[in-house]
Motif scaffolding. Structure first.
Motif, short mmCIF file in Angstrom:
data_model
loop_
_atom_site.label_atom_id
_atom_site.label_comp_id
_atom_site.label_asym_id
_atom_site.label_seq_id
_atom_site.Cartn_x
_atom_site.Cartn_y
_atom_site.Cartn_z
N ALA A 165 0.83 -1.20 0.00
CA ALA A 165 0.00 0.00 0.00
C ALA A 165 0.86 1.25 0.00
O ALA A 165 0.35 2.37 -0.08
N PHE A 166 2.19 1.07 0.11
CA PHE A 166 3.13 2.17 0.21
C PHE A 166 4.32 1.92 -0.70
O PHE A 166 4.68 0.78 -0.96
N ALA A 167 4.95 3.02 -1.13
CA ALA A 167 6.17 2.91 -1.95
C ALA A 167 7.15 3.98 -1.50
O ALA A 167 6.76 5.11 -1.17
N LEU A 168 8.43 3.61 -1.51
CA LEU A 168 9.53 4.52 -1.24
C LEU A 168 10.39 4.53 -2.49
O LEU A 168 11.04 3.52 -2.79
N LEU A 169 10.35 5.64 -3.23
CA LEU A 169 10.99 5.70 -4.54
C LEU A 169 12.00 6.83 -4.63
O LEU A 169 11.84 7.87 -4.00
N ILE A 170 13.01 6.63 -5.48
CA ILE A 170 14.06 7.64 -5.66
C ILE A 170 13.51 8.85 -6.41
O ILE A 170 12.91 8.72 -7.48
N ASP A 171 13.71 10.01 -5.84
CA ASP A 171 13.19 11.23 -6.47
C ASP A 171 14.03 11.62 -7.67
O ASP A 171 15.22 11.32 -7.74
N GLY A 172 13.40 12.28 -8.62
CA GLY A 172 14.08 12.78 -9.81
C GLY A 172 14.00 11.87 -11.01
O GLY A 172 14.12 12.31 -12.14
N VAL A 186 10.92 15.82 -11.06
CA VAL A 186 11.51 15.13 -12.21
C VAL A 186 12.33 16.15 -12.98
O VAL A 186 12.17 17.35 -12.80
N TYR A 187 13.20 15.65 -13.85
CA TYR A 187 13.99 16.53 -14.69
C TYR A 187 13.17 16.94 -15.91
O TYR A 187 12.31 16.20 -16.37
N GLY A 188 13.47 18.14 -16.43
CA GLY A 188 12.60 18.82 -17.37
C GLY A 188 12.62 18.43 -18.83
O GLY A 188 11.90 18.99 -19.62
N ALA A 212 8.65 20.38 -10.12
CA ALA A 212 7.73 19.55 -9.34
C ALA A 212 6.98 18.63 -10.28
O ALA A 212 6.56 19.02 -11.38
N GLY A 213 6.81 17.39 -9.85
CA GLY A 213 6.09 16.42 -10.65
C GLY A 213 6.50 15.01 -10.27
O GLY A 213 7.40 14.80 -9.46
N ALA A 214 5.82 14.06 -10.87
CA ALA A 214 6.07 12.65 -10.59
C ALA A 214 6.51 11.93 -11.85
O ALA A 214 6.14 12.32 -12.96
N GLY A 215 7.28 10.88 -11.67
CA GLY A 215 7.64 10.00 -12.76
C GLY A 215 6.47 9.11 -13.14
O GLY A 215 5.42 9.11 -12.47
N VAL A 216 6.64 8.34 -14.17
CA VAL A 216 5.55 7.52 -14.71
C VAL A 216 5.10 6.46 -13.69
O VAL A 216 3.90 6.28 -13.46
#
Length: 164
Positions: free
Chosen positions: A104-111, A120-122, A131-135
Protein backbone atom coordinates in the motif's frame (compact mmCIF):
# COMPACT_ATOMS: atom_id res chain seq x y z
CA UNK A 1 -0.43 -8.07 9.05
CA UNK A 2 2.66 -5.93 8.56
CA UNK A 3 2.42 -3.38 5.75
CA UNK A 4 4.69 -4.11 2.78
CA UNK A 5 6.62 -1.33 1.07
CA UNK A 6 7.67 -1.18 -2.58
CA UNK A 7 11.22 0.26 -2.66
CA UNK A 8 13.38 1.45 -5.57
CA UNK A 9 16.17 -1.11 -6.01
CA UNK A 10 18.80 1.64 -6.36
CA UNK A 11 17.96 2.80 -2.82
CA UNK A 12 18.77 -0.71 -1.62
CA UNK A 13 22.28 -0.51 -3.05
CA UNK A 14 21.63 -2.26 -6.35
CA UNK A 15 23.57 -0.67 -9.27
CA UNK A 16 20.56 -0.39 -11.59
CA UNK A 17 20.50 3.32 -12.43
CA UNK A 18 21.00 4.49 -16.01
CA UNK A 19 24.72 5.00 -15.37
CA UNK A 20 25.24 1.69 -13.56
CA UNK A 21 25.30 3.22 -10.11
CA UNK A 22 23.18 2.84 -6.99
CA UNK A 23 21.73 5.60 -4.79
CA UNK A 24 22.05 3.62 -1.58
CA UNK A 25 19.90 5.02 1.21
CA UNK A 26 21.66 4.35 4.49
CA UNK A 27 18.80 4.86 6.94
CA UNK A 28 18.18 2.83 10.09
CA UNK A 29 14.43 2.76 9.43
CA UNK A 30 14.92 1.25 5.97
CA UNK A 31 17.29 -1.32 7.48
CA UNK A 32 14.61 -2.17 10.08
CA UNK A 33 11.96 -2.60 7.38
CA UNK A 34 14.29 -4.94 5.51
CA UNK A 35 14.92 -6.99 8.67
CA UNK A 36 11.14 -7.17 9.22
CA UNK A 37 10.62 -8.52 5.71
CA UNK A 38 8.51 -5.53 4.62
CA UNK A 39 10.58 -4.43 1.62
CA UNK A 40 9.70 -5.43 -1.94
CA UNK A 41 12.47 -4.28 -4.31
CA UNK A 42 11.66 -3.02 -7.81
CA UNK A 43 13.32 -1.23 -10.71
CA UNK A 44 10.63 -0.32 -13.24
CA UNK A 45 13.20 0.44 -15.93
CA UNK A 46 14.82 -3.00 -15.65
CA UNK A 47 11.35 -4.56 -15.52
CA UNK A 48 10.68 -2.82 -18.85
CA UNK A 49 13.74 -4.42 -20.42
CA UNK A 50 16.21 -1.55 -20.27
CA UNK A 51 19.87 -2.46 -19.78
CA UNK A 52 22.45 -1.14 -17.35
CA UNK A 53 23.97 1.18 -18.33
CA UNK A 54 21.47 2.91 -20.61
CA UNK A 55 21.01 6.34 -22.09
CA UNK A 56 19.56 8.82 -19.60
CA UNK A 57 15.90 9.66 -20.21
CA UNK A 58 13.65 12.50 -19.13
CA UNK A 59 10.00 13.40 -19.51
CA UNK A 60 9.90 16.00 -22.25
CA UNK A 61 8.40 19.47 -22.39
CA UNK A 62 8.54 19.99 -18.63
CA UNK A 63 5.67 17.56 -18.09
CA UNK A 64 5.32 14.71 -15.60
CA UNK A 65 4.25 11.08 -15.39
CA UNK A 66 0.58 12.00 -15.17
CA UNK A 67 0.79 13.59 -18.62
CA UNK A 68 2.63 10.55 -19.98
CA UNK A 69 -0.08 8.22 -18.67
CA UNK A 70 -2.75 10.46 -20.22
CA UNK A 71 -0.99 10.24 -23.60
CA UNK A 72 -0.05 13.92 -23.47
CA UNK A 73 3.64 13.55 -22.63
CA UNK A 74 6.61 11.56 -23.86
CA UNK A 75 9.73 10.12 -22.29
CA UNK A 76 12.78 10.56 -24.50
CA UNK A 77 16.39 9.56 -24.03
CA UNK A 78 19.34 11.87 -24.52
CA UNK A 79 19.72 10.61 -28.10
CA UNK A 80 16.15 11.67 -28.93
CA UNK A 81 14.63 8.17 -28.93
CA UNK A 82 11.04 7.96 -27.70
CA UNK A 83 11.04 5.42 -24.84
CA UNK A 84 7.56 6.22 -23.56
CA UNK A 85 6.13 2.76 -24.17
CA UNK A 86 8.91 1.12 -22.17
CA UNK A 87 8.44 3.51 -19.24
CA UNK A 88 4.70 2.84 -19.19
CA UNK A 89 5.37 -0.92 -19.37
CA UNK A 90 7.78 -0.64 -16.44
CA UNK A 91 5.20 1.29 -14.43
CA UNK A 92 2.57 -1.35 -15.14
CA UNK A 93 5.01 -4.11 -14.10
CA UNK A 94 5.78 -2.27 -10.85
CA UNK A 95 2.06 -1.88 -10.14
CA UNK A 96 1.57 -5.61 -10.72
CA UNK A 97 4.34 -6.40 -8.22
CA UNK A 98 2.82 -3.98 -5.70
CA UNK A 99 -0.55 -5.67 -6.03
CA UNK A 100 0.94 -9.17 -5.85
CA UNK A 101 2.66 -8.28 -2.56
CA UNK A 102 -0.19 -6.15 -1.14
CA UNK A 103 2.00 -3.05 -1.00
CA UNK A 104 0.00 0.00 0.00
CA UNK A 105 3.13 2.17 0.21
CA UNK A 106 6.17 2.91 -1.95
CA UNK A 107 9.53 4.52 -1.24
CA UNK A 108 10.99 5.70 -4.54
CA UNK A 109 14.06 7.64 -5.66
CA UNK A 110 13.19 11.23 -6.47
CA UNK A 111 14.08 12.78 -9.81
CA UNK A 112 13.76 9.62 -11.87
CA UNK A 113 11.44 9.65 -14.91
CA UNK A 114 10.03 6.43 -13.45
CA UNK A 115 10.22 6.81 -9.68
CA UNK A 116 10.35 10.55 -9.03
CA UNK A 117 7.57 11.54 -6.67
CA UNK A 118 8.35 15.15 -5.76
CA UNK A 119 10.36 16.26 -8.77
CA UNK A 120 11.51 15.13 -12.21
CA UNK A 121 13.99 16.53 -14.69
CA UNK A 122 12.60 18.82 -17.37
CA UNK A 123 13.45 17.04 -20.61
CA UNK A 124 16.34 19.23 -21.74
CA UNK A 125 19.11 17.17 -20.09
CA UNK A 126 20.53 20.33 -18.53
CA UNK A 127 19.87 19.49 -14.87
CA UNK A 128 16.68 21.56 -14.69
CA UNK A 129 14.07 19.96 -12.48
CA UNK A 130 10.50 20.79 -11.61
CA UNK A 131 7.73 19.55 -9.34
CA UNK A 132 6.09 16.42 -10.65
CA UNK A 133 6.07 12.65 -10.59
CA UNK A 134 7.64 10.00 -12.76
CA UNK A 135 5.55 7.52 -14.71
CA UNK A 136 5.67 4.74 -12.08
CA UNK A 137 5.01 7.06 -9.15
CA UNK A 138 2.04 8.56 -11.00
CA UNK A 139 0.56 5.13 -11.85
CA UNK A 140 1.00 3.87 -8.29
CA UNK A 141 -0.76 6.96 -6.93
CA UNK A 142 -3.57 6.58 -9.47
CA UNK A 143 -4.10 3.12 -8.03
CA UNK A 144 -4.21 4.14 -4.38
CA UNK A 145 -0.62 3.39 -3.39
CA UNK A 146 0.92 6.10 -1.22
CA UNK A 147 4.27 7.17 -2.68
CA UNK A 148 7.09 8.73 -0.65
CA UNK A 149 10.47 10.00 -1.86
CA UNK A 150 13.84 8.91 -0.51
CA UNK A 151 13.89 12.09 1.64
CA UNK A 152 10.59 11.14 3.31
CA UNK A 153 11.53 7.95 5.17
CA UNK A 154 10.51 9.40 8.53
CA UNK A 155 7.15 10.56 7.15
CA UNK A 156 6.52 7.09 5.71
CA UNK A 157 7.49 5.48 9.01
CA UNK A 158 5.02 7.75 10.83
CA UNK A 159 2.33 6.87 8.27
CA UNK A 160 3.03 3.13 8.79
CA UNK A 161 2.67 3.35 12.57
CA UNK A 162 -1.15 3.11 12.64
CA UNK A 163 -1.31 0.34 10.02
CA UNK A 164 1.45 -1.88 11.38
Amino acid sequence: MTARILVSACLLGRPVRYNGSAKTLAHSTLARWQAEGRVVSICPELMAGFSVPRAPAEIGAGLSGDAVLAGEGRVVDIDGRDVTAQFVAGAEAALAVARAHDCAFALLIDGSPSCGSGFVYGGRFDGTKHAGAGVTAALLRENGIEVFSDSEVDALDARLAPVG
